[in-house]
Design an enzyme around this catalytic site. Structure first.
Site, PDB file in Angstrom:
ATOM      1  CB  SER A   1      24.640  49.523  56.452  1.00 11.20           C
ATOM      2  OG  SER A   1      25.722  48.812  55.889  1.00 11.20           O
TER       3      SER A   1
ATOM      4  CG  HIS B   1      21.144  51.949  57.150  1.00 11.41           C
ATOM      5  ND1 HIS B   1      20.540  50.985  57.926  1.00 11.41           N
ATOM      6  CD2 HIS B   1      21.764  51.273  56.142  1.00 11.41           C
ATOM      7  CE1 HIS B   1      20.804  49.789  57.437  1.00 11.41           C
ATOM      8  NE2 HIS B   1      21.551  49.925  56.352  1.00 11.41           N
TER       9      HIS B   1
ATOM     10  CE  LYS C   1      18.225  48.761  54.705  1.00  9.49           C
ATOM     11  NZ  LYS C   1      18.380  47.365  55.092  1.00  9.49           N
TER      12      LYS C   1
END
Ligand SMILES: Cc1ncc(COP(=O)(O)O)c(C=O)c1O
Length: 382
Positions: A169, A197, A228
């Protein structure tokens, strides 16, 4: 509050300030170079419409824990959709990635087990390990040889687990999951992968790096944040039917928490459909990443070439990182400074995170503004 506690708080706040570590709550302004909305789905009209329809149907709050009156058909439906997409037997939706990581690790780690954890793993993974009684062994960041040495050298009366992020991240670098899978097979260890991610961005279906590396059958559990690239909120934990059933029965952060807003399930069902049907979105993201990285390199700010949408620009000193970020914000670029303890000491940085909505013109202007702000000696190559 008595005087002792008031003094203690005041002293600690002063220490934070003196170390250049004071955090500010700042709402978005200017070009988005800091959100995790990689595929620009958070404001997608189709997600908004799906969520509004679902709010009309379900109301706003879930009104209870999933095991009580908080359960909804739309949770079960999106979990089924997610599991099929992820090529896992079953998935379970949590209110956040932090909640999922903390709960899941605590659930599976027994006192006689050993967990091997990458030194740069996210705080939520660290905290999940802290809540468990298992022994913890840290291996060097992305160093599969170090991991294997430690696995081989460690006797264990219970089970061995390995936990890593797939796309890190804060550094934007990638764990070669094929190698991790092979090491875990040799050591009879169970691989847990945080795809926060990577989900939505990698793989032919877009389901993440587990898919891209073709290691679905080697992964014990994956945790996939939905706030995300998927544009909404929450997280899916995916794995075998038995493992997920065990989470339902035992995971404290799942059981003892109000279920998420039900309409999120409908927004996510739409997001999964879009990601699966629109591979050009992730290809555009990779192109944006390559363009920024190349432009940075051409301007003497060295970063590795990669498709990853997280580009760290190391500045070292926390105060300097804050100053550079502020200058860039004043010029219309919403980039944020990341400081210890989120990242190791002396590695404060700008964490540039990219999204498909960014034009090459904006990125070129950003690099020009950044270059103006940096002197050669403070640009550290990653
Ligand atoms: C690697 C990683 N895991 C887990 C989380 C937590 O996810 P969430 O923001 O949904 O709580 C994050 C993000 O903050 C993350 O970067």
């Amino acid at each position: 509050m008595n005087e002792g506690l008031a003094n203690r708080i005041a002293q600690r706040l002063a220490e934070i300030e003196a170390n250049g570590l004071t955090r500010k709550l700042v709402a978005p302004r200017g070009n988005d170079l800091s959100s995790n909305d990689y595929l620009a789905l958070a404001k997608d009209a189709r997600l908004k419409a799906a969520m509004i329809r679902a709010i009309e149907r379900e109301g706003v709050g879930s009104t209870g824990s999933r095991l009580l009156r908080g359960e909804r058909d739309c949770f079960a439906e999106v979990e089924k959709q997610f599991a099929a997409w992820k090529n896992a037997e079953r998935a379970l939706y949590f209110g956040s990635g932090y909640q999922a990581n903390v709960g899941v690790l605590q659930t599976f780690l027994d006192a006689e087990d050993v967990i091997f954890s990458d030194e740069l793993n996210h705080a939520s993974l660290i905290d999940g390990i802290r809540l468990a009684k298992a022994r913890k062994i840290i291996f060097r960041h992305l160093d599969v040889d170090d991991l294997e040495r430690r696995l081989t050298a460690t006797a264990c009366a219970g089970q061995k687990f390995v936990v890593t992020e797939s796309l890190f991240s804060m550094d934007g670098d990638i764990a070669d999951l094929k190698k991790y899978a092979a090491v875990c097979r040799r050591a009879d260890a169970h691989l847990i992968v945080d795809e926060a991610h990577a989900v939505g961005i990698y793989g032919a279906r877009g389901s993440g790096l587990i898919e891209a590396f073709g290691v679905e059958s080697d992964v014990f559990l994956s945790i996939n944040a939905a706030g995300k690239a998927l544009g909404a909120a929450g997280a899916f934990v995916a794995g075998s039917s038995a493992a997920i059933e065990y989470v339902v029965q035992k995971c404290r952060s799942f059981i003892f928490s109000t279920a998420p807003v039900p309409a999120l399930a409908d927004a996510l069902a739409m997001a999964l459909q879009i990601v699966a049907n629109e591979p050009l979105r992730r290809q555009r993201l990779w192109a944006v990443s390559r363009f920024l990285r190349q432009t940075l390199n051409e301007n003497g700010i060295r970063v590795p070439m990669s498709t990853a949408p997280i580009v760290p620009i190391l500045l070292g000193d926390s105060s300097r990182a804050v100053r550079v970020a502020k200058n860039l914000q004043a010029k219309g670029f919403d980039v944020r400074a990341i400081r210890p303890p989120t990242v190791p000491e002396r590695t404060a940085r700008l964490r540039v995170s990219l999204n498909v909505g960014l034009s090459e013109e904006v990125l070129s202007n950003f690099v020009a503004a950044l270059k103006d702000d940096l002197t050669d000696e403070c640009v550290a190559a990653l």
